[in-house]
Design an enzyme around this catalytic site. Structure first.
Site, mmCIF file in Angstrom:
data_model
loop_
_atom_site.group_PDB
_atom_site.id
_atom_site.type_symbol
_atom_site.label_atom_id
_atom_site.label_comp_id
_atom_site.label_asym_id
_atom_site.label_seq_id
_atom_site.Cartn_x
_atom_site.Cartn_y
_atom_site.Cartn_z
ATOM 1 C CB THR A 340 28.521 1.286 -1.983
ATOM 2 O OG1 THR A 340 27.985 2.387 -2.733
ATOM 3 C CG2 THR A 340 29.459 0.502 -2.882
ATOM 4 C CG ASP A 341 27.177 -0.364 3.127
ATOM 5 O OD1 ASP A 341 26.048 -0.767 2.823
ATOM 6 O OD2 ASP A 341 28.135 -1.124 3.334
ATOM 7 C CB SER A 366 29.421 7.227 5.914
ATOM 8 O OG SER A 366 29.534 5.971 6.539
ATOM 9 N NE ARG A 367 22.910 5.028 1.371
ATOM 10 C CZ ARG A 367 23.547 4.920 0.223
ATOM 11 N NH1 ARG A 367 24.494 4.019 0.100
ATOM 12 N NH2 ARG A 367 23.264 5.691 -0.795
ATOM 13 C CB VAL A 368 28.306 2.828 8.715
ATOM 14 C CG1 VAL A 368 28.747 2.425 10.107
ATOM 15 C CG2 VAL A 368 28.081 1.595 7.855
#
Length: 511
Positions: A340-341, A366-368
């Protein structure tokens, strides 16, 4: 010798039937059940069967070809597998296992094969899609930049989710994981996002209560519920997430936004382990088969933000994983974390101390990140994670009874107010404009002189007041491409004015 008139009539009927007879053959490839039990069957004779092909076992039982061995086929059975006996005939259908998709499913509760289980009319589907599909390639995607608001302050500010992202919700049992997913579904009301909730291995009473809650908040009008209850066989629990994903892909490929929630993938992995062991696949770590990582990666990779050439639709995924005693380093949790991101980690100790949602901002990520945040939210939430981390450290130090200097005490007081404003009741999502104002009021020091006990009432009155008197400001905070000094000044003035009215007990919330 003359024939009897009756005999003549019989002869004539036979002649007519012979002359009218036409040859026809119904060619079908069939096999024989060698062994059956616990939701699987071994079949002899289907030499040309396809992997993933739907099989007809009769007795209103379907199955899917899963293991293609040299001398037999291993199949998983959907439905009442107790009706299938050794020696029964199995027919090929030449169709890959597919499920109905389309607008006709919205507002309905269906099983893992897309069949209605809510007691309403038959579903008018717009077509079918295979349950197993290839994930879109890199060229067909675009970066995740548009926010998917959950309506939860702690998430939208510190671990924001974008449309097309895969954000894991992870934590022990009874820490509020499903509540976060439901709040996110409720918050999509009026935002043109189709939500698919996949309940894997849950009690039917739990699913019924969940459907009722979504109905009460007007969220079933944009939702589909796929259920594979704990009482259903493992094959139904195994296929349910792929069914929900295919239903979401229909809307994604039409250029719409969809959100699919898998609750939860821990039970999904257990169901897959059961099937694999019954089909004699070699067990590995914790008896899971070697391809258990691929089980979830091929599911979650189907979430994507499609390129404009492909319609620009998005499919976001919120998988849920249940941990044991907070162990995020276990086999299945680490698998899904790496796919997951980012992850939202819910902690039992926070939950039981009254901090709800019980999100630990230290290991939630959160990698976004800011790419999926508005300019105003990014500006007011930038230092939150650091401030909360410093507060936790200072709080632990203060427990030893040491006297703190004024600066440290002020930091401790500010942190207590930050923690308090992030508390939020279930099923009460907040708009992004209101979230910005609440976080701004706490981080700017406006609330430093207020009692912590008064903050809940302050937030409730703030919501009513600004929605009634400052709608234009809320819209600007939610849509502005930059958080200008002018906009910041306007927000600060409005907050200071409201605070003085609140302190004097003179807040008028009517429009």
């Amino acid at each position: 010798m003359a024939l009897n008139p009756r005999t003549d009539e019989i002869v004539e009927i036979i002649r007519r039937q012979i002359s009218d007879f036409t040859w026809s053959m119904d060619i079908g490839e069939v096999g024989t059940v060698l062994q059956t039990g616990d939701g699987i069957a071994r079949i002899f004779g289907l030499d040309q069967v396809l992997a993933g092909e739907m099989l007809d076992f009769g007795h209103n039982v379907k199955g899917m070809a899963y293991n293609l061995e040299s001398d037999h086929v291993g199949a998983i059975l959907f439905g009442d597998y107790l009706k299938v006996k050794e020696g029964d005939t199995v027919k090929r259908t030449w169709d890959v296992t597919s499920v109905p998709v389309g607008e006709g499913l919205i507002g309905r509760v269906v099983n893992a094969l897309g069949e209605p289980v809510d007691g309403s009319d038959p579903i008018e589907a717009q077509g079918t899609l295979p349950v197993e599909r290839l994930a879109p390639g890199v060229v067909d995607r675009q970066p995740v930049t548009r926010p998917l608001y959950t309506g939860i302050k702690a998430i939208d500010s510190m671990t924001p989710i974008g449309k097309g992202q895969r954000e894991l919700i992870i934590g022990d049992r009874q820490t509020g994981k499903t509540a976060i997913a439901l709040d996110t579904m409720i918050n999509q009301r009026g935002k043109n996002v189709i939500c698919i909730y996949v309940a894997i291995g849950q009690k039917q009473s739990t699913v019924a209560r969940l459907v009722q809650e979504l109905t009460d908040h007007g969220a079933m009008e944009h939702s589909i519920i796929v259920t594979a209850a704990a009482s259903e066989p493992a094959p139904m629990q195994f296929v349910a997430p792929y069914t929900g994903c295919s239903m979401g892909e229909y809307f994604r490929d039409k250029g719409q936004d969809a959100l699919v929630i898998y609750d939860d993938l821990s039970k999904h992995a257990v169901a897959y382990r059961q099937l694999s062991l019954l089909l004699r696949r070699p067990p590995g770590r914790e008896a899971y088969p070697g391809d258990v990582f691929y089980l979830h990666s091929r599911l979650l990779e189907r979430a994507a933000a499609m390129s404009d050439e492909k319609g620009g639709g998005t499919l976001s995924a919120l998988p849920i994983i249940e941990t044991q005693a907070g162990d995020v380093s276990a086999y299945i949790p680490t698998n899904v974390i790496s796919i997951t991101d980012g992850q939202i980690y819910l902690e039992s100790s926070l939950f039981h101390s009254g901090i709800r949602p019980a999100i630990n901002p230290g290991i939630s990520v959160s990698r976004v990140g800011g790419s999926a945040q508005t300019a105003a939210m990014k500006a007011v939430s930038g230092a939150l994670r650091l401030e909360l981390a410093q507060f936790r450290e200072l709080q632990a130090f203060a427990q030893f009874g040491s006297e703190l200097d004024k600066v440290a005490q002020a930091q401790l007081d500010r942190g207590m107010r930050l923690v308090e404003i992030f508390k939020q009741d279930q099923s009460s999502p907040i708009s992004v404009g209101i979230q910005v104002l609440i976080i701004r009021s706490a981080s700017s020091g406006l609330l430093d002189d207020m009692k912590v006990a008064d903050l809940e009432g302050f937030q409730q009155e703030l919501c009513k007041y600004f929605e009634g008197h400052h709608e234009a400001l809320l819209d600007e905070l939610a849509t502005a491409s930059t958080f200008t000094e002018e906009l910041q000044e306007t927000a600060d003035k409005a907050l200071a004015s409201f605070k003085s009215m609140f302190s004097e007990g003179d807040v008028k919330t009517d429009g």
